[in-house]
Design a protein around this motif. Structure first.
Motif, short mmCIF file in Angstrom:
data_model
loop_
_atom_site.label_atom_id
_atom_site.label_comp_id
_atom_site.label_asym_id
_atom_site.label_seq_id
_atom_site.Cartn_x
_atom_site.Cartn_y
_atom_site.Cartn_z
N PRO A 129 -20.11 -18.43 10.85
CA PRO A 129 -20.91 -17.20 11.09
C PRO A 129 -20.06 -16.09 11.70
CG PRO A 129 -21.44 -18.91 12.70
CD PRO A 129 -20.55 -19.55 11.69
N ARG A 130 -20.42 -14.87 11.37
CA ARG A 130 -19.80 -13.68 11.95
C ARG A 130 -20.90 -12.81 12.56
NH1 ARG A 130 -14.15 -14.23 11.49
NH2 ARG A 130 -13.96 -11.98 11.69
N VAL A 131 -20.51 -11.98 13.50
CA VAL A 131 -21.46 -11.12 14.20
C VAL A 131 -21.11 -9.66 13.89
CG1 VAL A 131 -22.42 -10.47 16.44
CG2 VAL A 131 -21.70 -12.85 16.03
N ARG A 132 -22.03 -8.93 13.30
CA ARG A 132 -21.79 -7.53 12.95
C ARG A 132 -21.89 -6.67 14.23
NH1 ARG A 132 -21.77 -4.19 8.38
NH2 ARG A 132 -20.68 -6.01 7.53
N ILE A 133 -20.76 -6.02 14.57
CA ILE A 133 -20.71 -5.14 15.73
C ILE A 133 -20.75 -3.70 15.23
CG2 ILE A 133 -19.45 -4.51 17.82
CD1 ILE A 133 -20.20 -7.41 17.82
N GLY A 134 -21.75 -2.97 15.65
CA GLY A 134 -21.86 -1.58 15.22
C GLY A 134 -23.31 -1.15 15.13
N GLY A 135 -23.72 -0.28 16.05
CA GLY A 135 -25.08 0.22 16.04
C GLY A 135 -25.24 1.41 15.12
N ASP A 143 -17.03 -7.17 11.85
CA ASP A 143 -17.64 -8.50 11.88
C ASP A 143 -16.82 -9.40 12.82
OD1 ASP A 143 -19.68 -7.83 10.13
OD2 ASP A 143 -18.47 -8.30 8.37
N MET A 144 -17.39 -9.68 13.99
CA MET A 144 -16.71 -10.44 15.03
C MET A 144 -16.90 -11.94 14.83
SD MET A 144 -14.98 -9.70 17.93
CE MET A 144 -15.59 -8.13 18.56
N ALA A 145 -15.85 -12.72 15.13
CA ALA A 145 -15.96 -14.17 15.09
C ALA A 145 -16.78 -14.67 16.28
CB ALA A 145 -14.57 -14.79 15.11
N LEU A 146 -17.23 -15.92 16.22
CA LEU A 146 -18.01 -16.47 17.33
C LEU A 146 -17.16 -16.67 18.57
CD1 LEU A 146 -20.45 -19.21 15.94
CD2 LEU A 146 -20.95 -16.87 16.65
N ALA A 171 -4.03 -15.40 11.84
CA ALA A 171 -4.15 -16.56 10.95
C ALA A 171 -5.58 -17.07 10.87
CB ALA A 171 -3.21 -17.68 11.43
N GLY A 172 -6.32 -16.97 11.98
CA GLY A 172 -7.66 -17.54 12.03
C GLY A 172 -8.78 -16.56 11.77
N GLY A 173 -8.47 -15.25 11.68
CA GLY A 173 -9.50 -14.27 11.39
C GLY A 173 -10.44 -14.00 12.56
N PHE A 174 -9.89 -13.95 13.76
CA PHE A 174 -10.71 -13.59 14.92
C PHE A 174 -10.01 -12.48 15.69
CE2 PHE A 174 -8.21 -17.40 15.74
CZ PHE A 174 -7.57 -17.16 16.96
N ALA A 175 -10.68 -11.94 16.71
CA ALA A 175 -10.19 -10.75 17.40
C ALA A 175 -9.44 -11.10 18.67
CB ALA A 175 -11.35 -9.82 17.72
N HIS A 176 -8.56 -10.20 19.05
CA HIS A 176 -7.71 -10.36 20.24
C HIS A 176 -7.88 -9.12 21.11
CE1 HIS A 176 -3.27 -10.62 21.83
NE2 HIS A 176 -4.16 -10.82 22.78
N ASP A 177 -8.44 -9.30 22.31
CA ASP A 177 -8.61 -8.20 23.26
C ASP A 177 -7.28 -7.96 23.97
OD1 ASP A 177 -9.28 -6.61 25.60
OD2 ASP A 177 -11.37 -7.16 25.25
N ALA A 463 -29.16 -24.07 12.15
CA ALA A 463 -28.09 -23.68 11.24
C ALA A 463 -27.51 -22.32 11.58
CB ALA A 463 -28.59 -23.69 9.79
N ASP A 464 -28.35 -21.45 12.15
CA ASP A 464 -27.94 -20.08 12.49
C ASP A 464 -27.99 -19.90 14.00
OD1 ASP A 464 -27.71 -17.34 12.91
OD2 ASP A 464 -28.87 -16.82 11.12
N PRO A 465 -26.91 -19.41 14.64
CA PRO A 465 -26.94 -19.21 16.09
C PRO A 465 -28.12 -18.37 16.56
CG PRO A 465 -24.71 -18.91 15.26
CD PRO A 465 -25.60 -19.06 14.07
N ALA A 466 -28.63 -17.48 15.71
CA ALA A 466 -29.76 -16.64 16.09
C ALA A 466 -31.03 -17.45 16.33
CB ALA A 466 -30.02 -15.58 15.01
N ASP A 467 -31.05 -18.71 15.84
CA ASP A 467 -32.24 -19.55 16.01
C ASP A 467 -32.20 -20.39 17.28
OD1 ASP A 467 -33.33 -18.63 13.62
OD2 ASP A 467 -32.27 -20.13 12.43
N LEU A 468 -31.13 -20.28 18.06
CA LEU A 468 -31.08 -20.99 19.34
C LEU A 468 -32.12 -20.42 20.30
CD1 LEU A 468 -27.20 -21.24 19.78
CD2 LEU A 468 -28.76 -23.17 19.41
N ARG A 469 -32.77 -21.29 21.05
CA ARG A 469 -33.81 -20.86 21.98
C ARG A 469 -33.58 -21.48 23.37
NH1 ARG A 469 -34.09 -17.78 18.60
NH2 ARG A 469 -35.81 -17.19 17.23
#
Length: 519
Positions: A129-135, A143-146, A171-177, A463-469
């Motif tokens: 899963p990726r997280v869309r950053i941008g309002g 699209d941010m990695a988990l 190499a892994g397709g994630f972001a570096h602050d 299956a989707d992190p958005a469904d965690l409660r």
């Protein structure tokens, strides 16, 4: 025979003389040390116990190593226990991160937490899963990695460590602050995605007198690798305190990255010069987004006063705009060296701070347009799932990523003597960190940790992190009671603060002033 006897006698006498000489030299040195111990005034132990008193300081020096390797158990080390460090090392190396014979933890201990498995687990998704950053005000969403590399500056980290971290991100397709220490050549060389962070020193986009320089910020933010820009308000290790970088440490590379004169002491104040009210903060974020060409723009903070954050929310509502993301840094964060009182006593732990920020945004109707990142001791898949369940959209890891590049938790980050070459500018120590090998380790660790999080969620029937409660995470609150996060914490409904604030939030909501940071 007489000659031989004379030679033998002479040899024996010589041998005895050399023996006495070899013994006399150390005795003389010890005697001199004893005299010095008795005459010096700094250490009372040495004045009372000359010579042997040095054993106390020797043991004190090696105490951390003795504690880590011979005393601590697998599950009670600090800040990270051996079990956690081992799982990071194993995943970074690509070896099996499994343990036989069951848990060593006391599952009936007060504070023990457990995730709730489902009687009907679901298949693990084949895609990450990726997280869309941008309002709505962002024209170039990302699209941010988990899981991503949290903020750590070049200067705090060695060049080789930065190269390995960014190489792993590429190499892994994630972001570096980048951390607040500027956008260095070592962040850019491997080609990984970057979140460029600026702090109170405005390093890399700084005027000669230490203010913000819009033209230079716009020039660097336009770099294709810079995917987001972030404003640091505070960090978990030392919220509300600035920093001093001694001139002796400001070499040519650090001076170039930070935009400061080489060899001169650099001060980062505890406050921002460009704004002083919640409304001014929101307007400054708008300016950053415009200067970056519409890239996702946000800020990082270690939460403290809830009414001050609510004041920022009110400013967002009145200004009709909002940041694209907020990074919540827990007080348990620790890559920045800090006074012990700050590390132990100031700031809000990640769980409480994350819940406050999430609920404030939900209650003001802003949550749908702002993504929340969480940073603070995320090292395993379970850590990541817990933070997602508590309100985060994605996680950042700093010390776990340091473990992946070879950190052994020697806790000498601020001394320039890091034995693993991670947090040092000493070329001899830094060269021991092999960039190629550690790049692969960073990539493998991130991939395995996200895969573990997906496996755990699938075991929970999600299956989707958005469904965690919140009811999916439980904590033992006393020897006889287990409660879910849904029961323990208050969860606001969308827009609830705008309609009628609940009693527990009403006082803070009334006191929140968009034109003043009310204490």
């Amino acid at each position: 025979m007489t000659v031989l006897a004379a030679l033998a006698a002479w040899g024996a006498a010589g041998w005895v003389s050399w023996w006495w000489l070899s013994a006399a030299v150390p005795l003389a040195l010890l005697g001199s040390l004893g005299v010095w111990d008795l005459s010096q005034r700094r250490h009372t132990v040495l004045r009372n116990y000359p010579i042997i008193g040095h054993a106390r300081y020797l043991l004190e020096r090696v105490r951390p190593e003795l504690q880590q390797y011979f005393v601590e158990r697998n599950y009670d080390g600090r800040p990270f226990d051996r079990d956690t460090r081992s799982i990071v090392y194993e995943r970074a190396k690509g070896t099996a991160a499994e343990e036989p014979f069951g848990t060593e933890r006391d599952v009936y201990e007060t504070g023990y937490e457990s995730l709730v498995p489902s009687m009907a687990p679901c298949p693990v998704p084949q895609t990450t899963p990726r997280v869309r950053i941008g309002g709505p005000d962002c024209t170039r969403p990302y699209d941010m990695a988990l899981l991503n590399v949290s903020a750590m500056s070049f200067g705090s980290l060695s060049a080789n460590a930065v190269l390995a971290l960014n190489g792993g991100a590429a190499a892994g397709g994630f972001a570096h602050d980048t951390g607040e220490g500027g956008l260095s050549e070592y962040h850019l060389r491997p080609g990984g995605d970057l979140v460029w962070e600026i702090g109170t020193g405005y390093f890399g986009c700084r005027t000669d007198d230490g203010g913000f320089k819009p033209e230079e910020f716009a020039d660097k933010a336009a770099h294709d690798q810079v995917k987001c820009v972030s404003l640091k308000l505070s960090q978990g290790a030392k919220p509300g305190i600035g920093g001093v970088l001694p001139g002796a440490k400001v070499n040519a590379e650090i001076a170039r990255a930070r935009g400061v004169p080489q060899g001169e002491t650099v001060i980062s104040p505890p406050y921002h010069r460009e704004f002083s009210t919640p409304r001014e903060l929101v307007r400054f974020l708008v300016q950053m987004r415009e200067l970056s060409g519409g890239k996702p723009t946000g800020f990082k903070l270690c939460p403290g006063s809830r009414r001050q954050f609510l004041a920022v929310c009110k400013a967002m509502l009145e200004e009709g705009t909002a940041p694209d993301f907020i990074i919540v840094d827990g007080a348990e964060g620790g890559t920045g060296a800090a006074p012990l009182e700050y590390a132990d006593q100031l700031g809000t732990p990640l769980t409480d701070g994350l819940l406050d920020v999430h609920n404030a945004l939900v209650g003001t109707g802003l949550r749908d347009r702002i993504r929340i990142g969480a940073s603070g001791k995320i090292a395993t898949g379970a850590d990541l799932v817990k933070r997602l369940l508590q309100g985060a959209d994605y996680g950042n890891a700093a010390r776990a990523m340091m473990f992946a590049v070879g950190c052994i938790q020697a806790q000498r980050c601020h001394t320039n003597t890091c034995p693993a070459g991670v947090t040092t500018q000493d070329p001899r120590r830094a060269r021991a960190l092999h960039v190629g090998d550690k790049t692969l380790r960073v990539q493998r660790f991130q991939h395995a940790t996200v895969a573990s999080a997906q496996q755990i969620m699938a075991s929970m029937g999600v299956a989707d992190p958005a469904d965690l409660r919140p009811h999916m995470l439980r904590r033992r609150t006393d020897p006889f009671t287990v409660r879910s996060y849904e029961e323990m914490y208050e969860w606001l409904a969308p827009g609830q603060l705008l309609a009628e604030a609940p009693q527990s939030w009403a006082a803070d909501w009334r006191a929140a002033d968009p034109d003043r940071f009310t204490v």
